[in-house]
Design a protein around this motif. Structure first.
Motif, PDB file in Angstrom:
ATOM      1  N   GLN A 140       0.850  -1.184   0.000  1.00  0.00           N
ATOM      2  CA  GLN A 140       0.000   0.000   0.000  1.00  0.00           C
ATOM      3  C   GLN A 140       0.893   1.244   0.000  1.00  0.00           C
ATOM      4  O   GLN A 140       2.017   1.211   0.495  1.00  0.00           O
ATOM      5  CB  GLN A 140      -0.925   0.037   1.224  1.00  0.00           C
ATOM      6  N   PRO A 166      -2.190   0.932  -4.319  1.00  0.00           N
ATOM      7  CA  PRO A 166      -1.925  -0.487  -4.071  1.00  0.00           C
ATOM      8  C   PRO A 166      -1.074  -1.110  -5.178  1.00  0.00           C
ATOM      9  O   PRO A 166      -1.231  -0.772  -6.363  1.00  0.00           O
ATOM     10  CB  PRO A 166      -3.328  -1.107  -4.027  1.00  0.00           C
ATOM     11  N   THR A 203      -5.132  -6.155  -8.515  1.00  0.00           N
ATOM     12  CA  THR A 203      -5.622  -7.529  -8.468  1.00  0.00           C
ATOM     13  C   THR A 203      -4.902  -8.402  -9.487  1.00  0.00           C
ATOM     14  O   THR A 203      -4.368  -7.920 -10.484  1.00  0.00           O
ATOM     15  CB  THR A 203      -7.141  -7.609  -8.726  1.00  0.00           C
ATOM     16  N   LEU A 260     -14.755  -4.528  -2.328  1.00  0.00           N
ATOM     17  CA  LEU A 260     -13.660  -5.498  -2.209  1.00  0.00           C
ATOM     18  C   LEU A 260     -14.201  -6.929  -2.268  1.00  0.00           C
ATOM     19  O   LEU A 260     -13.698  -7.776  -3.019  1.00  0.00           O
ATOM     20  CB  LEU A 260     -12.894  -5.242  -0.914  1.00  0.00           C
ATOM     21  N   PHE A 279      -7.832  -0.879  -6.300  1.00  0.00           N
ATOM     22  CA  PHE A 279      -7.367  -2.225  -5.961  1.00  0.00           C
ATOM     23  C   PHE A 279      -6.353  -2.673  -7.016  1.00  0.00           C
ATOM     24  O   PHE A 279      -6.565  -2.445  -8.216  1.00  0.00           O
ATOM     25  CB  PHE A 279      -8.514  -3.239  -5.967  1.00  0.00           C
ATOM     26  N   HIS A 337     -16.342   0.794   0.148  1.00  0.00           N
ATOM     27  CA  HIS A 337     -15.240   0.111  -0.539  1.00  0.00           C
ATOM     28  C   HIS A 337     -15.020  -1.296   0.007  1.00  0.00           C
ATOM     29  O   HIS A 337     -14.578  -2.181  -0.729  1.00  0.00           O
ATOM     30  CB  HIS A 337     -13.962   0.935  -0.427  1.00  0.00           C
ATOM     31  N   CYS A 367      -5.227  -3.655  -1.146  1.00  0.00           N
ATOM     32  CA  CYS A 367      -6.117  -2.516  -0.947  1.00  0.00           C
ATOM     33  C   CYS A 367      -5.571  -1.559   0.104  1.00  0.00           C
ATOM     34  O   CYS A 367      -4.771  -1.930   0.962  1.00  0.00           O
ATOM     35  CB  CYS A 367      -7.507  -2.992  -0.523  1.00  0.00           C
ATOM     36  N   ALA A 384      -7.054 -11.276   0.204  1.00  0.00           N
ATOM     37  CA  ALA A 384      -7.035  -9.817   0.188  1.00  0.00           C
ATOM     38  C   ALA A 384      -6.180  -9.356   1.361  1.00  0.00           C
ATOM     39  O   ALA A 384      -6.222  -9.957   2.438  1.00  0.00           O
ATOM     40  CB  ALA A 384      -8.440  -9.239   0.299  1.00  0.00           C
ATOM     41  N   LEU A 443      -7.859   1.122   2.195  1.00  0.00           N
ATOM     42  CA  LEU A 443      -9.202   1.685   2.301  1.00  0.00           C
ATOM     43  C   LEU A 443      -9.179   3.124   2.822  1.00  0.00           C
ATOM     44  O   LEU A 443      -8.193   3.595   3.379  1.00  0.00           O
ATOM     45  CB  LEU A 443     -10.065   0.797   3.194  1.00  0.00           C
ATOM     46  N   ARG A 461      -9.154   6.021  -4.586  1.00  0.00           N
ATOM     47  CA  ARG A 461      -8.717   4.706  -4.100  1.00  0.00           C
ATOM     48  C   ARG A 461      -8.831   3.670  -5.211  1.00  0.00           C
ATOM     49  O   ARG A 461      -9.555   3.868  -6.198  1.00  0.00           O
ATOM     50  CB  ARG A 461      -9.573   4.274  -2.905  1.00  0.00           C
TER      51      ARG A 461
END
Length: 257
Positions: free
Chosen positions: A50, A83, A114, A145, A112, A141, A129, A159, A131, A110
């Protein structure tokens, strides 16, 4: 000092033990060499980062960190608004996707990072992530997720990230209701992750879907070649390390006429 977590391995049945690290690196604004020493000593197969660099030459900074830690960039960075995913060469990558979340006026964007990866016969979807600091946006969020993991078409999911609230918070509880909170499932090492000096809160976590066996999860200590000063100098969070056993994906039986 806790008993060391098991090393990475692939078993004869195709299942895999993997080491997963979640780490808020504060945009590499601190001691990058100390950070690299911590990451290398954890011997991770996957690193859920992060606050990766997001601005000028951000790809170069991410690649440099990967090279210093004997890993490669998997997904994320500025294209996921912070992220980032790193992985070892042990991972076989099926696909990656960077996801930007809906923007709330006046708040930081924000996202993700993946991917779907395989280790031996084990196939897993992964998501890094960070948040929101805003409670309402964070709760929204947390639902996105869970939705994103469910849509990844992978038999197992992981996660990890900076949740920005403790386990008593409703967003943390929402995620933990759909996934295993790995610290709660099999606590190992330290619990609290923030701040890095005198930590008193667990706002960083690793979560895994049902069916993943948690072998241990927590803040590592006594890492080879790493001093307490390294953990303090690396960034303002402490890392979370987990060892997980991922079952081999079931292969459909051939159809007969």
């Amino acid at each position: 000092m806790p008993t060391p977590l098991p090393p990475s391995r692939t078993d004869r049945d195709g299942s895999a033990v993997i080491r997963v690290l979640s780490y808020n690196i504060r945009s590499l604004r601190d001691d990058e060499d100390a950070l690299a020493r911590v990451i290398r000593a954890c011997e991770p197969d996957l690193v859920f980062v992060q606050e990766a660099p997001r601005f000028f030459r951000w790809r170069k900074h991410a690649a440099r960190l990967a090279a210093k830690t004997d890993l490669v960039v998997l997904s994320g960075g500025a294209t996921a608004s912070g992220p980032l995913l790193l992985c070892s060469l042990r991972a076989t990558v099926e696909r990656t996707e960077d996801v930007l979340l809906p923007l709330t006026r006046g708040l930081h964007r924000r996202g993700f990072a993946t991917a779907v990866v395989r280790f031996g016969g084990a196939r897993v979807g992964v998501l890094s992530c960070h948040l929101s600091l805003d409670a309402e946006e964070r709760y929204a969020h947390s639902g996105l997720l869970l939705d994103r993991l469910a849509a990844m078409d992978a038999p197992y999911t992981i996660a990890a990230g900076d949740i920005n609230e403790p386990p008593t918070g409703r967003s943390f509880r929402r995620i933990a209701a759909g996934l295993q909170d790995c610290w709660t499932a099999e606590p190992w090492g330290g619990e609290h992750t923030f701040p890095h000096t005198g930590p008193n809160s667990r706002i960083d976590a690793v979560f895994a879907s049902r069916g993943v066996e948690v072998l241990g999860c927590g803040v590592p200590s006594g890492l080879p070649g790493v001093t307490p000063d390294d953990l303090s100098a690396a960034t303002d969070h402490l890392p979370v390390l987990a060892a997980l056993r991922i079952p081999a994906a079931k292969v459909p039986a051939p159809q007969t006429r």
